[in-house]
Design a protein around this motif. Structure first.
Motif, mmCIF file in Angstrom:
data_model
loop_
_atom_site.group_PDB
_atom_site.id
_atom_site.type_symbol
_atom_site.label_atom_id
_atom_site.label_comp_id
_atom_site.label_asym_id
_atom_site.label_seq_id
_atom_site.Cartn_x
_atom_site.Cartn_y
_atom_site.Cartn_z
ATOM 1 N N LEU A 222 -0.883 9.389 -4.872
ATOM 2 C CA LEU A 222 0.136 10.174 -4.280
ATOM 3 C C LEU A 222 -0.569 10.232 -3.029
ATOM 4 O O LEU A 222 -0.595 10.720 -1.929
ATOM 5 N N LYS B 258 0.714 7.422 -0.636
ATOM 6 C CA LYS B 258 2.216 7.742 -0.113
ATOM 7 C C LYS B 258 1.985 8.696 1.069
ATOM 8 O O LYS B 258 2.693 8.343 1.812
ATOM 9 N N VAL C 145 5.983 7.341 -7.230
ATOM 10 C CA VAL C 145 5.826 6.851 -5.416
ATOM 11 C C VAL C 145 7.051 6.228 -4.660
ATOM 12 O O VAL C 145 6.633 5.770 -4.537
#
Length: 357
Positions: free
Chosen positions: A48, A51, A97
């Motif tokens: 994450l 991302k 993601v």
């Protein structure tokens, strides 16, 4: 085609996302958690975080390269099931993601082999070079020292998994090409159902170079091998990363022909040019066809003619204009490569339009 650019992450790449954003037509990053060892689960929080970094510049993370396959899986050891379970978990985490393609390879011990990271070309630039006689004569541990002293983390040459290099070579004395095929099929039968659930394509990368190195078996080396590989499963997640440089190091491989034959199974394309010498040595060159031995113009035409809508990236570039960068992965020559690929594509588009009028 959907243009992407390989990025090694913050504090691990000389190229910034700000630089990549300025290359026309690049929409996504080809990424990985390079600090994670083969066999580890990729933590969701770290995925994450990547991302978050990509979102700041409007890049997608559709292509992962690579979630490395643990050596025990390739060797077919009893411990492989735990590492396969970890791989499945990492698939689920990158799917969170938006990942659509995972590029991976099944090369024993070394993901790629070169003998010189900065061989000088006639124009003064430098590039990755493979010297056949040196590979045939040198101790692999000497090559390891050379590669790992580059100043950057080198995928496929991580120090922690190379500490046991002698044990790895010993283990592969019991694994020939046929056994490696069997171990690969076992891995695929386990992970493909998870990839299907997550709508991800697992796209194997050909062996680099496409022949045995240090007496280690290599299996994804030519058209016949690609045919055998794709016949393992008819799963929509069972795909190919077509690397023109890896397969192209063997002049007997007809890359445009392979593209035309298997285009509907190619999820990801690497475009790289190499110049092959009579003794089998090769050096990486610019993406321009005349600079190497790989027909880059015909390769892009094959993708265009088959209406390729998958992901593509310029592969290894030369080191230009005194750029200090990861070997093969500087900004300048890969940016030139992007524009050369777009130039060819746009020209073929124009010809197509003129013919339809």
């Amino acid at each position: 085609m959907r243009m992407t650019f390989r990025w090694y992450g913050e504090n691990n790449d000389s190229v910034s996302l700000k630089h990549i954003k300025q290359i026309p037509g690049v929409e996504g990053l080809v990424w990985a958690l390079h600090h994670r060892s083969a066999g580890e689960v990729w933590p969701l929080e770290e995925v994450l975080e990547v991302k978050k970094q990509a979102d700041k510049y409007g890049f997608h993370l559709d292509v992962v390269e690579s979630i490395n396959v643990h050596e025990d899986i390739k060797l077919g050891k009893e411990s492989r099931d735990q590492y396969i379970d970890n791989y499945k978990e990492s698939i689920r985490h990158v799917a969170a993601v938006g990942a659509k393609v995972i590029c991976f390879n099944f090369m024993p011990v070394f993901d790629w082999t070169r003998t010189d990271l900065y061989k000088e070309l006639e124009d003064g630039s430098t590039a990755l070079f493979y010297e056949t006689s040196k590979v045939n004569q040198m101790d692999p541990t000497e090559l390891i020292k050379q590669i790992t002293n580059s100043g950057y983390t080198m995928p496929g040459w991580e120090p922690e998994r190379l500490k046991t290099i002698k044990n790895s070579f010993k283990a592969y004395e019991e694994v020939d090409e046929e056994q490696l095929w069997i171990n690969l099929e076992y891995f695929l039968n386990e992970v493909l159902p998870v990839a299907e659930e997550e709508d991800i394509k697992l796209a194997i990368h050909p062996d680099d170079p496409p022949w045995p190195v240090f007496n280690l078996p290599r299996i994804i080396t030519n058209e016949r091998a690609v045919e055998r590989y794709l016949a393992i499963s008819d799963s929509p997640s069972h795909c190919l990363t077509l690397c023109s440089g890896s397969l192209g190091a063997n002049p007997n491989n007809d890359i445009p022909g392979i593209i035309r034959r298997f285009h509907n199974r190619i999820a990801f394309a690497h475009v790289r040019n190499v110049r092959i010498y009579d003794n089998g040595d090769f050096i990486e060159t610019s993406h321009r066809t005349k600079d190497g031995s790989v027909p880059i113009d015909e390769i892009v035409k094959a993708y265009h003619d088959t209406e390729f809508k998958g992901y593509i990236r310029p592969d290894h570039g030369r080191h230009l204009w005194n750029e200090e960068c990861r070997p093969g992965y500087g900004l300048y020559d890969r940016a030139l490569g992007v524009m050369h690929l777009w130039g060819l594509w746009d020209a073929y588009e124009l010809v197509k339009q003129e013919r339809s009028e």
